[in-house]
Structure formats: structure tokens, C-alpha cells
Design a protein around this motif. Structure first.
Motif, PDB file in Angstrom:
ATOM      1  N   SER A  68       0.801  -1.099  -0.127  1.00 43.23           N
ATOM      2  CA  SER A  68       0.055  -0.074   0.011  1.00 43.23           C
ATOM      3  C   SER A  68       0.986   1.251  -0.107  1.00 43.23           C
ATOM      4  CB  SER A  68      -1.054   0.205   1.303  1.00 43.23           C
ATOM      5  OG  SER A  68      -1.699   1.055   1.064  1.00 43.23           O
TER       6      SER A  68
ATOM      7  N   SER B 181      -6.139   4.285  -0.828  1.00 43.38           N
ATOM      8  CA  SER B 181      -5.890   2.981  -0.401  1.00 43.38           C
ATOM      9  C   SER B 181      -6.782   2.302   0.773  1.00 43.38           C
ATOM     10  CB  SER B 181      -4.253   3.386   0.307  1.00 43.38           C
ATOM     11  OG  SER B 181      -3.462   3.594  -0.735  1.00 43.38           O
TER      12      SER B 181
ATOM     13  N   LEU C 295      -7.433  -1.587   2.030  1.00 38.10           N
ATOM     14  CA  LEU C 295      -6.885  -2.311   3.184  1.00 38.10           C
ATOM     15  C   LEU C 295      -8.180  -2.428   4.325  1.00 38.10           C
ATOM     16  CD1 LEU C 295      -4.161   0.795   3.822  1.00 38.10           C
ATOM     17  CD2 LEU C 295      -3.704  -1.753   3.591  1.00 38.10           C
TER      18      LEU C 295
ATOM     19  N   VAL D 198       0.915  -6.017   5.747  1.00 39.83           N
ATOM     20  CA  VAL D 198       1.016  -4.866   4.942  1.00 39.83           C
ATOM     21  C   VAL D 198       2.224  -4.292   4.856  1.00 39.83           C
ATOM     22  CG1 VAL D 198       0.083  -2.292   4.695  1.00 39.83           C
ATOM     23  CG2 VAL D 198      -1.304  -4.248   5.932  1.00 39.83           C
TER      24      VAL D 198
ATOM     25  N   GLY E  66      -3.125  -2.447  -5.391  1.00 38.20           N
ATOM     26  CA  GLY E  66      -4.437  -1.561  -5.147  1.00 38.20           C
ATOM     27  C   GLY E  66      -4.726  -0.966  -6.678  1.00 38.20           C
TER      28      GLY E  66
END
Length: 252
Positions: free
Chosen positions: A54, A60, A64, A76, A153
Motif C-alpha cells: 500500500s 488506499s 486495506l 501490509v 491496489g
């Protein structure tokens, strides 16, 4: 902030997946709700050693939040280029805490590389590709070395260079998962509203896509959402989503 990358993580585990695996997964999850897909992938351990990467940018929070709902223990990874907006670092801390993501790792460029190739910190001003390579691409390569797959993403609507993004791709023997590849801006906005997700503090000021401070500018009405990235340069990607040539990944 975040856990350092352990030495064990630097053992390159490739290859784990082939193109046929990505094709089979695309077929299996065609039309399946994104959250249901993620829950199945995690519950059945279909991704092997994986992590979500991320940037903690304007969109984002959606990915998440979905990952946290599916499995909050999912690692992450955030690459701090040491050129980030302070607001981005604060947003990172806000989202990690709010979503209960328990395994978070921050990568930084190697000090000796910066000393040798960007000692004055101004490489971005005359060689943005080289700056991205040493500050973002190389640290992420180190992080990916210990992974079988990684979760991105990317979304197709973001720019002309990101069209036709499949949910599952193969990148040098690793499975690359794009859960939001077919989401539209309206879908993201609706998700933000439904769950009351916090917005990046710079978004209201006109920053629709946020990277490093020196190379990010506001986006004007009618412009491509990523028009504010590397404005004035023939550059549209930092390099982490550009297919690498054979031999480019270092041996660990």
C-alpha cells in the motif's frame, strides 16, 4: 514504524505460480464479490506467503479495509521513500490503527545506495526514473523476495496505462492480485461513504493521486486522475507496476 524485514524474508521463493494458475483463478472468481474472493483466498491459503502493498494514497483505505475484514493479520508493506508527504505518514498510522491491521512493515531505501546515487537528495529533479528505482522499486524488490504473491491496489480507471487489469496476473513467478482492478471511482466513493472511511488529508486540496512530495502536484478539473504525478515528464509509473526485464531482480 512497522517491523523491519527479517533476514529470512530475503530468501527469494520464486517461482510459485505460473500463468495457468492466474488464468484458473480469474475463471474461478469471475463475478465474485471482492470481499468474498479475499475471504476465500485467505481462508484456503491460496496465495501462499503474501502481503498487501500500500502507498496509503487517496484510495488506499478501500483495499486495506477489505483486507482487514477478510483477514486483519495479512501483512501490509509500505515503502517510505524518505520523500513522502507528512500527511501520508500520518494517514498510514491512522488507517493501520483504525482497521486493526496487526502485521505492518515499513521499507526504506538502503543508506549506502542513497549515499552513492542520491547524496544530495535531488535525483528526482533530473532523473525521476532513477530516483524511483532506488527509493521505491529496490526496497519493494527486497520485500517481495520472501513472497509467493502480493496484493496490489491498481485500478483500470486510473489512467490510460492501466487498462484491462485482470484480478490475477503473473509477475516473474509471483502471483499478483488486483482485487480492485475492475472497480470504478464511483464504486470507491460509495465504499468510503458506506463505511465512513477516513480520507487522505490532501485529497480535499486537489491531490487525487499522491506519491512523493517533490513529484506530486494537484490535478485540475478534467485531467487524468494521475496527471499530477511527475508533471512535465514522460513518466506515468514509479516502476513497481512495470514488468521487469529478465535478470533485473537481484539474487538474494
Amino acid at each position: 514504524m512497522g517491523e523491519p524485514i527479517r533476514k529470512l524474508d530475503l530468501i527469494d521463493v520464486r517461482p510459485a505460480f505460473i500463468q495457468a494458475d492466474a488464468a484458473a483463478l480469474n475463471d474461478r472468481f469471475a463475478g465474485v464479490d471482492t470481499l468474498d474472493m479475499l475471504k476465500t483466498l485467505f481462508a484456503a491459503d491460496m496465495l501462499g506467503r503474501t502481503a498487501v502493498v500500500s502507498s496509503f494514497g487517496t484510495e488506499s483505505a478501500v483495499l486495506l479495509h477489505l483486507v482487514a475484514r477478510a483477514d486483519p493479520a495479512t501483512p501490509v508493506i509500505f515503502v517510505d521513500t524518505l520523500k513522502m508527504f507528512p500527511e501520508t505518514l500520518a494517514y498510514r498510522d491512522t488507517l493501520l490503527a483504525a482497521f486493526g491491521l496487526t502485521d505492518h512493515r515499513t521499507l526504506e531505501p538502503q543508506a549506502d545506495t542513497l549515499a552513492a546515487r542520491d547524496a544530495n537528495g535531488l535525483r528526482w529533479s533530473y532523473d525521476p526514473d532513477g530516483c524511483c528505482d532506488i527509493r521505491k522499486v529496490e526496497p519493494l524488490r527486497r520485500a517481495k523476495a520472501g513472497l509467493d504473491s502480493w496484493i496490489s491496489g491498481r485500478k483500470a480507471f486510473q489512467s490510460q496505462t492501466r487498462q484491462d487489469i485482470a484480478r490475477f496476473e503473473i509477475e516473474h513467478g509471483r502471483l499478483k492480485v488486483n482485487p480492485l482492478g475492475d472497480w470504478l471511482k464511483a464504486d470507491l466513493d460509495a465504499y468510503f461513504a458506506e463505511f465512513g472511511l477516513p480520507r487522505h488529508p490532501l485529497e480535499a486540496d486537489g491531490y487525487s493521486s499522491i506519491g512523493c512530495l517533490p513529484c506530486t502536484s494537484k490535478v485540475l478539473a478534467g485531467e487524468d486522475p494521475r496527471a499530477g504525478r511527475w508533471r512535465g515528464w514522460q513518466k506515468t509509473e514509479c516502476g513497481i507496476h512495470v514488468p521487469e526485464k529478465p535478470g533485473e531482480e537481484p539474487a538474494f
